[in-house]
Enzyme design. Sequence first.
Site, PDB file in Angstrom:
ATOM      1  N   ASP A   1       0.796  -1.190   0.045  1.00  0.00           N
ATOM      2  CA  ASP A   1       0.143  -0.290  -0.181  1.00  0.00           C
ATOM      3  C   ASP A   1       0.650   1.134  -0.121  1.00  0.00           C
ATOM      4  O   ASP A   1       2.231   1.132   0.183  1.00  0.00           O
ATOM      5  CB  ASP A   1      -1.036   0.061   1.117  1.00  0.00           C
ATOM      6  CG  ASP A   1      -1.869   1.157   1.602  1.00  0.00           C
ATOM      7  OD1 ASP A   1      -2.657   1.302   0.305  1.00  0.00           O
ATOM      8  OD2 ASP A   1      -1.989   1.957   2.208  1.00  0.00           O
TER       9      ASP A   1
ATOM     10  N   GLY B   1      -3.800   8.967  -3.533  1.00  0.00           N
ATOM     11  CA  GLY B   1      -4.601   9.280  -4.094  1.00  0.00           C
ATOM     12  C   GLY B   1      -5.170  10.829  -4.606  1.00  0.00           C
ATOM     13  O   GLY B   1      -5.826  11.181  -5.580  1.00  0.00           O
TER      14      GLY B   1
ATOM     15  N   CYS C   1      -4.668  -1.920  -1.869  1.00  0.00           N
ATOM     16  CA  CYS C   1      -4.398  -0.349  -2.447  1.00  0.00           C
ATOM     17  C   CYS C   1      -5.748  -0.207  -3.260  1.00  0.00           C
ATOM     18  O   CYS C   1      -5.157  -1.039  -4.708  1.00  0.00           O
ATOM     19  CB  CYS C   1      -3.645   0.464  -2.068  1.00  0.00           C
ATOM     20  SG  CYS C   1      -3.412   2.134  -2.593  1.00  0.00           S
TER      21      CYS C   1
ATOM     22  N   THR D   1      -6.376   1.716  -5.069  1.00  0.00           N
ATOM     23  CA  THR D   1      -6.071   3.725  -5.479  1.00  0.00           C
ATOM     24  C   THR D   1      -5.079   2.686  -7.067  1.00  0.00           C
ATOM     25  O   THR D   1      -5.774   2.935  -8.053  1.00  0.00           O
ATOM     26  CB  THR D   1      -5.297   4.633  -4.920  1.00  0.00           C
ATOM     27  OG1 THR D   1      -6.197   4.802  -4.027  1.00  0.00           O
ATOM     28  CG2 THR D   1      -5.160   5.871  -5.786  1.00  0.00           C
TER      29      THR D   1
ATOM     30  N   CYS E   1     -11.033   2.193   0.032  1.00  0.00           N
ATOM     31  CA  CYS E   1      -9.399   2.910   0.338  1.00  0.00           C
ATOM     32  C   CYS E   1      -9.302   1.781   1.262  1.00  0.00           C
ATOM     33  O   CYS E   1     -10.169   2.026   2.093  1.00  0.00           O
ATOM     34  CB  CYS E   1      -9.639   4.479   0.889  1.00  0.00           C
ATOM     35  SG  CYS E   1      -7.907   4.756   1.419  1.00  0.00           S
TER      36      CYS E   1
ATOM     37  N   HIS F   1      -7.555   2.594   3.750  1.00  0.00           N
ATOM     38  CA  HIS F   1      -7.388   2.931   5.248  1.00  0.00           C
ATOM     39  C   HIS F   1      -8.558   3.164   5.878  1.00  0.00           C
ATOM     40  O   HIS F   1      -8.126   3.327   7.144  1.00  0.00           O
ATOM     41  CB  HIS F   1      -6.669   4.696   4.700  1.00  0.00           C
ATOM     42  CG  HIS F   1      -5.173   4.658   4.624  1.00  0.00           C
ATOM     43  ND1 HIS F   1      -4.781   4.406   3.481  1.00  0.00           N
ATOM     44  CD2 HIS F   1      -4.423   5.392   4.982  1.00  0.00           C
ATOM     45  CE1 HIS F   1      -3.103   4.126   3.312  1.00  0.00           C
ATOM     46  NE2 HIS F   1      -3.181   4.927   4.616  1.00  0.00           N
TER      47      HIS F   1
HETATM   48  N1  DGL Z   1      -4.733   3.326   0.962  1.00  0.00           N
HETATM   49  C1  DGL Z   1      -5.177   3.369  -0.969  1.00  0.00           C
HETATM   50  C2  DGL Z   1      -6.383   3.022  -1.141  1.00  0.00           C
HETATM   51  O1  DGL Z   1      -7.083   2.202  -0.795  1.00  0.00           O
HETATM   52  C3  DGL Z   1      -4.731   5.014  -0.641  1.00  0.00           C
HETATM   53  C4  DGL Z   1      -4.488   5.883   0.072  1.00  0.00           C
HETATM   54  C5  DGL Z   1      -3.522   7.109  -0.643  1.00  0.00           C
HETATM   55  O2  DGL Z   1      -2.277   6.786  -0.448  1.00  0.00           O
HETATM   56  O3  DGL Z   1      -3.816   8.267  -1.031  1.00  0.00           O
HETATM   57  O4  DGL Z   1      -6.934   3.919  -2.000  1.00  0.00           O
END
Ligand code: DGL
Length: 263
Positions: free
Chosen positions: A10, A43, A74, A76, A188, A190
Amino acid sequence: MTTGPILFFDSGVGGLSIVAPARALLPTAPFVYAADSAGFPYGTKSETEIAARVPVLLGRLAERYRPSLIVIACNTASTIALPVVRAALDLPVVGTVPAIRPAALLSRTRTIGVLGTQATVRQAYVDDLAARFAGDCSVLRHGSAELVELAEAALHGRDVAPERYAAVLEGLFGQPGGERIDVIVNACTHFPLVEAELAAAAPGVRFVDGGPGIARRIAHLTAGAVWPESPAPGTAVFTRLGEDERALAPALAARGFAQLEQL
Ligand code: DGL
């Protein structure tokens, strides 16, 4: 001989929301956690930057750790770079995509919120998922770089005021028809890390994410693997290992990653 580790990738700590359900299914499998801290956040980056950066990093990580499987933990990176990564690497790669299908199965109001990064919510991939699995739903989207920061802060052990989560969710509820949303996709990785805080700011709304489904996919793909008898301490590797990353040591150790390394 045991099988090579499973490598989770990630931009930051988000992939830990995939590690947790995977660990529950594979209690002794060796895990490596890789975070592109030098490239964080993803992102707000362009498709071109992400599609160029992710395969190169994964190639270097594959060479160093010899994983048996890579999980792009991740949304993204997965919605943008999964095909390029698969073409570049000669090993199985599991991606993370917005859990629109499970959300559509749950929604009674037929109004779903998709909360992701700005880069994820604008992908045609999301249009496609919405058309295929939620054709009779109104699918409202909101991209939030702030929520990524709030999840990082939470994992760093910093206090975050509850109103900040409510303000992020307003990006969905404040849209026309947004008051009808009864299921939100945490699109996402996170965001499930702060699901309790989000849920407290949105009473009665259900949150879904891809974690459990990805964990089942990992278990399925590694069904023939020979894992150690007991879990060994895992490694967390960062593309930049500074004070900020070292401050994550307790959160990482609590999840089985006792060693920190720099790529
Ligand atoms: N954790 C990431 C996702 O699932 C992206 C977070 C980022 O770096 O903006 O999209």
